[in-house]
Design an enzyme around this catalytic site. Structure first.
Site, PDB file in Angstrom:
ATOM      1  N   HIS A 254      63.526  15.643 -35.625  1.00 43.24           N
ATOM      2  CA  HIS A 254      64.682  14.900 -36.139  1.00 43.24           C
ATOM      3  C   HIS A 254      64.735  13.500 -35.517  1.00 43.24           C
ATOM      4  O   HIS A 254      64.855  12.486 -36.227  1.00 43.24           O
ATOM      5  CB  HIS A 254      65.956  15.680 -35.833  1.00 43.24           C
ATOM      6  CG  HIS A 254      67.205  15.020 -36.309  1.00 43.24           C
ATOM      7  ND1 HIS A 254      67.839  15.367 -37.478  1.00 43.24           N
ATOM      8  CD2 HIS A 254      67.951  14.023 -35.770  1.00 43.24           C
ATOM      9  CE1 HIS A 254      68.919  14.618 -37.641  1.00 43.24           C
ATOM     10  NE2 HIS A 254      69.014  13.794 -36.608  1.00 43.24           N
ATOM     11  N   GLU A 255      64.656  13.445 -34.199  1.00 42.41           N
ATOM     12  CA  GLU A 255      64.757  12.146 -33.529  1.00 42.41           C
ATOM     13  C   GLU A 255      63.538  11.269 -33.820  1.00 42.41           C
ATOM     14  O   GLU A 255      63.652  10.036 -33.853  1.00 42.41           O
ATOM     15  CB  GLU A 255      64.959  12.328 -32.026  1.00 42.41           C
ATOM     16  CG  GLU A 255      66.221  13.084 -31.643  1.00 42.41           C
ATOM     17  CD  GLU A 255      67.504  12.506 -32.249  1.00 42.41           C
ATOM     18  OE1 GLU A 255      67.529  11.282 -32.532  1.00 42.41           O
ATOM     19  OE2 GLU A 255      68.459  13.274 -32.443  1.00 42.41           O
ATOM     20  N   HIS A 258      64.267   9.213 -36.840  1.00 42.77           N
ATOM     21  CA  HIS A 258      64.997   7.990 -36.496  1.00 42.77           C
ATOM     22  C   HIS A 258      64.059   6.946 -35.892  1.00 42.77           C
ATOM     23  O   HIS A 258      64.072   5.772 -36.274  1.00 42.77           O
ATOM     24  CB  HIS A 258      66.093   8.312 -35.481  1.00 42.77           C
ATOM     25  CG  HIS A 258      67.285   9.003 -36.040  1.00 42.77           C
ATOM     26  ND1 HIS A 258      68.042   8.486 -37.068  1.00 42.77           N
ATOM     27  CD2 HIS A 258      67.873  10.182 -35.708  1.00 42.77           C
ATOM     28  CE1 HIS A 258      69.056   9.307 -37.339  1.00 42.77           C
ATOM     29  NE2 HIS A 258      68.963  10.349 -36.528  1.00 42.77           N
ATOM     30  N   GLU A 284      69.734   8.550 -41.123  1.00 44.90           N
ATOM     31  CA  GLU A 284      69.771  10.004 -41.134  1.00 44.90           C
ATOM     32  C   GLU A 284      68.918  10.572 -42.261  1.00 44.90           C
ATOM     33  O   GLU A 284      68.386  11.683 -42.143  1.00 44.90           O
ATOM     34  CB  GLU A 284      71.217  10.489 -41.256  1.00 44.90           C
ATOM     35  CG  GLU A 284      71.435  11.923 -40.850  1.00 44.90           C
ATOM     36  CD  GLU A 284      71.188  12.205 -39.376  1.00 44.90           C
ATOM     37  OE1 GLU A 284      71.005  13.386 -39.020  1.00 44.90           O
ATOM     38  OE2 GLU A 284      71.173  11.241 -38.573  1.00 44.90           O
TER      39      GLU A 284
END
Length: 489
Positions: A254-255, A258, A284
């Site tokens: 997820h990170e 980003h 996101e």
């Protein structure tokens, strides 16, 4: 030098100072000694005062009047500098400094209260944060909707009312899908103990697999995973649990979504308004598509199953098919960051409604825990068992990020649109993912979304990349198809 050149030189210095402030925040959440918190609050307040003075410098207004950009990028730079300037001059410098000081201190208070399961210890400082943010919102709104002014910080050109309309479209289909899935017998969750150092080794391998550039980044541990920085210094954090390696692995992926966005922006935009993600919703969209549509796909989980077997040996799941079901299992749970795709947006809607009520004065801080618990019970059908699984689980309100939460679900909506276009554009995607090769998908995202940074407005970014007006239908269709197949609906 022209007025445009003078403005951009000034802007790059301001952006560089902003990056320093961000690094102080990264340090505070990773390696800063706990006892340094009071001093760090003063440091953050001091640098915020400098930044506020620069962002509201009268010369910026003069340069904006005189500047004559020569191309599309220059016009976009002025659009974003003007938007930032017009917002900044509405907020008194003393108020900006006070918010920086209080939210820096509140972060440490929240972390300790969360560890101690002590809501009462957190509420006084949260009361200060809410009061200051409402004051800021009123200054920004100038008679308009305070929460709309908050949302503008994270999702420009979008209002709380527009977001509420999207959520109203999503809720019936999400609630129906959740009920249908939970009516079925799902896979058992993982069991056993997973060495946390081994988790971190595989976590870093996953980061590299999804294209994270370790030459300009690093992975550390934090209470709450996050990504920080832009340009040539983009850092991520993750967290480990010896009983739940998925928390580590999917937080990392997820990170990385980003971070890949920030690392993928055109280098010519570095240290300018275009040199960062255009909004948190678009941001996101990258993290969620990396984590879910790619990272939790049947194809990629087949590869990940092999990696986990190499790392941990026999961990009790018979084959890749069973592993895919386990990764995507739908179970009751309290924690947003651990929620499955079916239920995640319902967690966001809860927070959206509560923080909107806080900002509009319809909910008092003293009533927040009861309001959270009542709403959670109504939405999910069971009671919150402890504050760290309830109103203390997220860091966002302690650091003043009101208006941020809805961008998580907007990101899911945007990701649904992008994934529909990506699948049509990338031939052999599943075969690539099954081999642990994400380059086809991540390359498409870099080319169609990430490289532009802030060049286009948020909805324009998604519209240009996906070929459609952003809306929730592709996401809802994807969820119903995926979980309908998984649970034989």
């Amino acid at each position: 030098m022209t007025a445009f050149d003078d403005l951009m030189a000034f802007q790059r210095e301001t952006s560089a100072l902003g990056q320093i402030a961000g690094r102080l925040g990264w340090d505070q959440e990773t390696v800063m000694p706990r006892g340094a918190a009071p001093q760090r609050a003063e440091e953050m307040a001091a640098i915020e005062a400098v930044l506020h003075a620069r962002r509201s410098d009268p010369r910026v207004a003069d340069w904006l009047k005189q500047a004559q950009p020569q191309d599309e990028a220059g016009q976009a730079q002025l659009r974003e500098i003007r938007r930032s300037y017009e917002r900044t001059v509405k907020v008194p410098a003393d108020l900006a400094k006070a918010i920086a000081r209080v939210t820096s201190a509140a972060q440490g208070t929240w972390a300790q209260a969360r560890a101690d399961e002590d809501v009462a210890a957190f509420l006084p400082v949260l009361q200060e944060v809410v009061a200051l943010k409402r004051e800021e919102g009123a200054a920004l709104a100038q008679g308009g909707d305070i929460f709309d002014a908050m949302v503008e910080d994270y999702e420009p050109y979008t209002t709380g009312t527009q977001i509420a309309e999207i959520f109203d479209q999503m809720r019936p289909r999400l609630v129906a899908l959740r009920a249908a899935v939970l009516d079925k017998l799902g896979p058992a969750p993982l069991s056993g103990i997973y060495d946390e150092q081994a988790q971190m080794r595989l976590s870093r391998k996953l980061a590299a697999t999804f294209g994270y550039d370790f030459n300009t980044g690093r992975v550390d541990k934090a209470v709450h995973p996050f990504s920080s920085g832009s340009g040539l210094d983009v850092r991520i954090t993750t967290r480990t649990s010896e009983t739940d390696p998925f928390n580590c692995f999917y937080s990392t992926i997820h990170e990385v979504g980003h971070a890949a966005y920030e690392q993928g922006i055109n280098p010519a935009y570095a240290l300018t308004p275009l040199g960062q993600g255009v909004s948190m919703g678009v941001h996101e969209s990258q993290s969620r598509i990396y984590e879910n549509q790619l990272g939790r796909s049947r194809a990629f989980t087949g590869w990940l199953y092999g990696q986990m077997t190499e790392t941990f040996g026999d961990f009790g799941i018979a084959d890749a098919g069973a592993f895919y079901a386990t990764v995507n299992g739908v179970h009751n749970g309290y924690v947003r960051t651990e929620a499955d795709e079916v239920q995640y947006n319902l967690h966001i809607m809860l927070r959206f409604d509560l923080e909107r009520a806080l900002m509009e004065g319809d909910l008092q801080v003293s009533d927040l825990e009861a309001a959270w618990n009542d709403r959670f019970n109504a939405d999910f059908g069971y009671a919150v068992d402890k504050p760290s699984n309830g109103c203390l689980q997220d860091v966002h309100w302690s650091v003043g990020l009101f208006g941020y939460f809805p961008t998580y679900s907007l990101g899911n909506v945007y990701a649904g649109c992008l994934y529909q276009a990506l699948r049509a554009a990338v031939a052999g995607l599943d075969a690539q993912l099954a081999a642990g090769d994400t380059s086809g998908a991540t390359g498409w995202l870099r080319e169609n979304v990430q490289q532009y940074g802030g060049l286009y407005t948020p909805r324009d970014v998604i519209r240009r990349a996906s070929g459609r007006e952003p809306g929730p239908e592709p996401l809802l269709d994807y969820l119903e198809s995926k979980f309908g197949e998984l649970y034989s609906l």
